[in-house]
Design an enzyme around this catalytic site. Structure first.
Site, PDB file in Angstrom:
ATOM      1  N   ASP A  73       0.830  -1.209   0.000  1.00  0.00           N
ATOM      2  CA  ASP A  73       0.000   0.000   0.000  1.00  0.00           C
ATOM      3  C   ASP A  73       0.865   1.260   0.000  1.00  0.00           C
ATOM      4  O   ASP A  73       2.074   1.210   0.274  1.00  0.00           O
ATOM      5  CB  ASP A  73      -0.895  -0.054   1.257  1.00  0.00           C
ATOM      6  CG  ASP A  73      -2.184   0.726   1.105  1.00  0.00           C
ATOM      7  OD1 ASP A  73      -2.310   1.499   0.143  1.00  0.00           O
ATOM      8  OD2 ASP A  73      -3.068   0.565   1.971  1.00  0.00           O
ATOM      9  N   ASP A 132     -10.769   1.959  -3.261  1.00  0.00           N
ATOM     10  CA  ASP A 132     -11.342   1.743  -1.927  1.00  0.00           C
ATOM     11  C   ASP A 132     -12.858   1.809  -1.979  1.00  0.00           C
ATOM     12  O   ASP A 132     -13.524   1.499  -0.991  1.00  0.00           O
ATOM     13  CB  ASP A 132     -10.829   2.810  -0.955  1.00  0.00           C
ATOM     14  CG  ASP A 132      -9.472   2.436  -0.383  1.00  0.00           C
ATOM     15  OD1 ASP A 132      -9.035   1.292  -0.605  1.00  0.00           O
ATOM     16  OD2 ASP A 132      -8.864   3.287   0.286  1.00  0.00           O
TER      17      ASP A 132
HETATM   18  C1  DGJ Z   1      -5.814   1.929   1.934  1.00  0.00           C
HETATM   19  C2  DGJ Z   1      -6.210   0.691   1.181  1.00  0.00           C
HETATM   20  O1  DGJ Z   1      -6.705   1.025  -0.080  1.00  0.00           O
HETATM   21  C3  DGJ Z   1      -7.216  -0.087   1.993  1.00  0.00           C
HETATM   22  O2  DGJ Z   1      -7.651  -1.200   1.266  1.00  0.00           O
HETATM   23  C4  DGJ Z   1      -6.587  -0.491   3.284  1.00  0.00           C
HETATM   24  O3  DGJ Z   1      -5.530  -1.371   3.041  1.00  0.00           O
HETATM   25  C5  DGJ Z   1      -6.087   0.742   4.021  1.00  0.00           C
HETATM   26  N1  DGJ Z   1      -5.245   1.557   3.195  1.00  0.00           N
HETATM   27  C6  DGJ Z   1      -5.352   0.350   5.267  1.00  0.00           C
HETATM   28  O4  DGJ Z   1      -4.785   1.425   5.881  1.00  0.00           O
END
Ligand code: DGJ
Length: 753
Positions: free
Chosen positions: A479, A549
């Site tokens: 991430d 997300d």
């Molecule tokens: C952003 C990601 O897109 C989410 O899926 C998740 O992993 C969060 N970060 C966790 O902080």
């Protein structure tokens, strides 16, 4: 297919199965002659008519006043000699001037395709039909050489370009702008510009506008390719749509700040150029040093956006993504993020794993919050050791438990970041991007590690590798949750500070190369607050990306539609989450949520341990069905039939590799009452007769009534045999929409003849 050079004319014809790309030399200048449908060349006469009414235009050749650089279709324009459009190369000399004269030196063919040092790129394999043209340009005053590399992927119908600079002179020069590719469409402005913009949670929205008579810049300045714009731009004819028409594409294989320029001059010539954004970039090229730009993947199709997407999809699936997972089916996963966020206990994770095992899920992914002092976004990034207050038996304990449930174990990292409240920051406060005398601007309460530094890169390679070495991890989610500020590096000289963002990218690529190379068997999925770095650069290291997300089934139609223009469905992670959706509050049926995720890599992201028995049964049916079709869906060919931006719903069709099965996905929006049935020609089925099967997972029934109180039956016919000519031209008729965001999935299987 390949490359033909006429050394007398200094002309090169690059040709793929269906396209031609031709460049010429005119009085030493490199000019663009043609890009489009494949053509044969006449014996003589230059392709580009150069004579123009240029009396008012400055003119580089006193003896030939019929042309000016300003109207010439130039292939890699330099700066300061009468071309007033945006240059590809601008160099600052030690005397302060920025004028250069890059003239053609040579044309040379190289077999295959060389890699680009330190940067991701498409590649050729063993017997591929790929060859490369190297055109060398030189500026005599500085001694700087620019080598333009063009690789021709004959069978794939794609062309790639990048530029390599070398300073053969005696003085430092400063690259102020060094783009990867430029194409001038001579006397042609009959284009729309298509680009993919957005924000967090609504990435890659399809945008279209006429190019008109002006200049358009599509760019990211954020240190990542970004949620806001994707490094994909298209020039398309005004009537082109998914199904038909001409389109030209450029897609940059780079994950940092980029820039694409579309500019139309007074002779209606359209310039399309792309590369690293010069907004926060310069590079000192010392004598003997070299610099390579990222690669641009260029496509032309006269078969609409679908035709173009197929070129990108095939090339990226087979000649960009690497490693064993390139050719392997992707597992159905459960990710605990939306189920628990940071507030999980070991018991909660185990309860989710228990259910996941029963439902047929294959991989359990432990997301953010397992390490350091990480109970919110306020702390912990950089401390890559387990939080034993949360996980008393450590990562091994969780992994063992999960494995016993017949699930593989996957883990989340955010390696490029550091929290101020972390042991790493306390030990190394200088390891983040920062500038003396300036505040350190936080984003999501975190700072960005200075990946331009080799010591920071080495540390991250070491700590991440140690965890991967010592646990049975088969999947990693990588991430990255903020954009860059105070882009400045403590280890670079004042003159070099403009190199920081690009050096960061080179550092990131070095780290990802080292880790993915050592852990080849691990499936890596990149992520940046969802799809903030969904680009070909990341796909070279990590063959799938968390698309967004936003897990809302309706919003996903727009996001997956836009994403699919360049990126194949096997690169998209797509999860079924809870209803009402956490981001939008919208309710959608479990079936609709599964259907949209099933056009990509299916996963689940909700608390499975509290599902009702009825929902569990439905999820079991979904997973077992998906496993039976996923090879077709993940590796098959995707067609967009209806755009979510229209009024009739969104429709995708996926064709199995052997063209014997087709998967039709149809999604509708808010229900409006009393509209008729809808028939849609499917256009793309190969010849034959097909048996249709409607895919329903739900046993829930909804009784709808007409004005007389009679029940409205769902009138879709089961298992009908259709000739392809009927489906392609008359179409498939969908039943009445039953509720908001209703969806239909139909499988067409070719009958044995
Ligand atoms: C952003 C990601 O897109 C989410 O899926 C998740 O992993 C969060 N970060 C966790 O902080």
């Amino acid at each position: 297919m390949g490359i033909r050079i006429d050394q007398d004319k200094m002309q090169a014809h690059l040709y793929t199965k269906n396209t031609s790309y031709i460049i010429d030399t005119l009085e030493g200048e490199l000019v663009h002659s043609y890009w489009g449908k494949r053509i044969d060349l006449p014996e003589s006469s230059p392709l580009v008519p150069i004579e123009s009414f240029v009396s008012f235009y400055p003119n580089p050749n006193k003896l030939n006043q019929t042309y000016s650089l300003d109207v010439l279709p130039r292939e890699y324009p330099d700066f300061g000699r009468s071309d007033y459009r945006n240059p590809s190369v601008r160099i600052r000399l030690q005397d302060g001037t920025r004028i250069t004269k890059f003239m053609v030196q040579s044309f040379e063919i190289i077999e295959g395709k060389p890699g680009i040092e330190g940067l991701p790129s498409t590649y050729s394999e063993n017997n591929d039909d790929v060859s490369t043209l190297k055109v060398t340009l030189k500026d005599d005053k500085t001694g700087v050489i620019v080598e333009l590399f063009y690789s021709v992927f004959g069978e794939y119908d794609a062309l790639t370009r990048y530029a390599r600079y070398e300073n053969t002179g005696c003085d430092n020069v400063e690259l102020e702008s060094a783009l990867s590719a430029n194409v001038d469409f001579y006397n042609d402005k009959d284009f729309d510009l298509v680009h993919f913009s957005g924000s967090w949670g609504r990435e890659r929205a399809f945008n279209r506008l006429p190019v008109g008579k002006s200049t358009h810049i599509i760019e990211s300045k954020r240190g990542s390719s970004s949620h806001m714009q994707n490094p994909l731009v298209l020039l398309t004819r005004p009537k082109t749509d998914d199904l038909q028409g001409e389109v030209y594409g450029m897609n940059l294989v780079y994950s940092g700040s980029f820039k694409a320029i579309v500019e139309v001059n007074s002779y209606d010539t359209t310039r399309l150029a792309m590369g690293i954004n010069d907004y926060d970039f310069d590079w000192i090229l010392t004598p003997g040093a070299s610099f390579s730009t990222p690669e641009v993947v260029m496509t032309y199709s006269d078969e609409g956006f679908n035709g173009m997407s197929h070129i990108y999809h095939s090339l990226y699936k087979e000649r960009l993504c690497r490693g064993p997972h390139r050719d392997q089916e992707r597992p159905v996963l459960i990710n605990n993020w939306e189920a628990t966020y940071f507030q999980f206990t070991q018991e909660k994770l185990e309860a989710i794993a228990d259910s996941a095992g029963e439902l047929g899920i294959e991989l359990f992914v432990l997301d953010d919050g397992w390490f350091g002092k990480r109970d919110s976004t306020l702390s912990g990034l950089g401390d890559w050791f387990v939080n034993d207050e949360k996980l008393a038996s450590g990562l091994s304990g969780v992994a063992d438990y999960v494995n016993k449930k017949d699930l593989a174990f996957g883990l989340w990292f955010e390696p490029e970041m550091i929290s101020v409240d972390s042991d790493l920051y306390r030990a190394h406060p200088d390891w983040c991007l920062h500038a003396p005398g300036h505040n350190r601007t936080e984003g999501r309460n975190q700072l960005v590690l200075d990946f331009s530094r080799a010591d920071v890169q080495d540390h991250i390679i070491h700590v991440v590798s140690e965890i991967l070495r010592s646990h049975p991890i088969t999947y990693v989610k990588w991430d990255m949750n903020r954009n860059m500020t105070e882009v400045n590096s403590e280890l670079l000289t004042p003159e070099q500070q403009g190199e920081t963002t690009h050096r960061y990218m080179l550092g990131l690529y070095r780290v990802m190369e080292a880790i993915t190379e050592e852990f080849k068997d691990i499936l890596f999925e990149s992520c940046s607050g969802g799809g903030g770095r969904f680009d070909p650069g990341m796909l070279y290291y990590m063959p799938q990306t968390w698309t967004s997300d936003d897990t809302d089934a309706y919003e996903r139609q727009f996001i997956q539609y836009g994403t699919s223009f360049a990126y194949p469905q096997i690169t998209m992670g797509s999860h079924v989450s809870v209803s009402p959706n956490h981001q939008t509050g919208r309710e959608a049926s479990l079936q609709t949520r599964a259907h949209i995720s099933m056009m990509a890599n299916l996963g689940y992201e909700l608390d499975l341990s509290i599902l009702t028995e009825e929902d569990k049964e439905e999820v079991i049916r979904q997973i077992s069905f998906y496993k039976s079709i996923r090879k077709d869906v993940q590796f098959g060919r995707l067609y967009r039939l209806l755009s979510p931006y229209g009024k009739k719903g969104t429709c995708f069709l996926i064709e199995s590799e052997d063209q014997s099965r087709y998967y039709l996905y149809y999604f509708r929006g808010v229900k409006r009452l009393n509209y008729g049935k809808f028939t849609l020609p499917l256009k793309y089925l190969s010849e034959g007769c097909y048996t249709s099967e409607i895919i329903r997972f739900t046993e829930k029934t909804m009784v709808l009534r007409d004005p007389n109180g009679y029940e409205i039956k769902d009138t879709l016919d089961e298992c009908v045999i259709f000739p392809s000519s009927y489906l392609n031209n008359f179409g498939y008729t969908f039943g009445y929409q039953r509720y908001d965001f209703d969806s239909t999935m139909v499988v067409f299987t070719k009958n044995e003849s």
